[in-house]
Design an enzyme around this catalytic site. Structure first.
Site, short mmCIF file in Angstrom:
data_model
loop_
_atom_site.label_atom_id
_atom_site.label_comp_id
_atom_site.label_asym_id
_atom_site.label_seq_id
_atom_site.Cartn_x
_atom_site.Cartn_y
_atom_site.Cartn_z
CB SER A 96 -0.87 -0.03 1.13
OG SER A 96 -2.09 0.78 1.30
CG MET A 97 2.25 5.27 2.20
SD MET A 97 2.29 6.27 3.98
CE MET A 97 3.07 5.40 4.80
#
Length: 260
Positions: A96-97
């Protein structure tokens, strides 16, 4: 667990020391996540490689430090830490991030002449693909609703006021970092990129995952698993096997490959 943890500066955690390993894997957590998310990955891979997990400020043992709400700054600080370690071939994995941070770390390392063996990007669209998102601007109720929707956090913990008081500032800061990120022009990576994604991820379409191929000249592979944004919780063995196989293989050549 804490008895086995070793700190390499403020930013890196080593849960299962493997001083004789010839390869280093650096893992980057998702928004609101922490280094301990990768404890199982470290345990599964520690016999074949040294696993380091990044600990962003503002959480767990760094709870008293200000959060960093800029992807570029996070990448700069991690690169500083990595350059202070002994030289060893390394690969990067981010979810994700963390995938975006890992990508920016790879760009900076290659700018210094250090090409990662592979960049594994999980649960994140390609840097060139943007969406108009504002989760970090929602009130606490809206932020909690998003965490529940993605399913990466224990639902019961999100109903505990003390837990929320501890985690929400970091979650909000991380969402601000990733939602304000914009890809800056530059040369594509020279290292191979492996994109991993769930087939029902509300945050990533398959086309957005495939677009990672535009960011490397070193070869690209797409791996698709059943599940949503945190598909890897249900496919932990398959993901660690993909990491092991990817690091062991020579750099791919030819057209992009897909497991789909």
């Amino acid at each position: 667990m804490t008895g086995d943890t070793r700190r390499d500066g403020a930013w890196l955690r080593r849960f299962h020391p493997a001083p004789d390993a010839g390869v280093r894997l650096v893992c980057f957590p998702h928004a609101g996540g922490s280094a301990t998310f990768y404890f199982p990955v470290s345990g599964a891979l520690s016999r074949s490689m040294e696993v380091l997990a990044v600990q962003y400020p503002g959480r767990q043992d760094r709870h008293g430090e200000p959060c960093v709400s800029d992807i570029g700054e996070l990448a700069d600080r991690v690169v500083e830490e990595l350059l202070s370690l002994d030289t060893k071939p390394l690969a990067l994995f981010g979810h994700s991030m963390g995938a975006t941070v890992a990508y920016e770390v790879a760009r900076r390392l290659e700018g210094k002449g250090i090409k990662p063996l592979r960049l594994f990007v999980s649960g994140r669209r390609a840097p060139s693909r943007t969406r108009d998102e504002n989760v970090h601007q929602r009130d606490d109720t809206g932020l909690i609703a998003e965490l529940k929707r993605l399913g990466g956090t224990n639902t019961q913990s999100l109903d505990d006021p003390d837990v929320l008081r501890m985690i929400l500032p970091a979650v909000r800061s991380d969402y601000k970092a990733v939602e304000s990120y914009r890809h800056l022009p530059g040369p594509p990576l020279g290292c191979p990129v492996v994109a991993l994604t769930g087939d029902d991820d509300p945050r990533v379409t398959l086309d957005e995952a495939k677009a990672w191929s535009e960011h490397t000249v070193g070869g690209f592979e797409l791996k698709v698993y059943e599940g949503g944004h945190f598909y890897l919780n249900s496919h932990a063995t398959a993901v660690t096997e993909a990491i092991s196989a990817g690091i062991a293989e020579p750099s791919p050549t030819g057209p992009p490959a897909s497991d789909r």
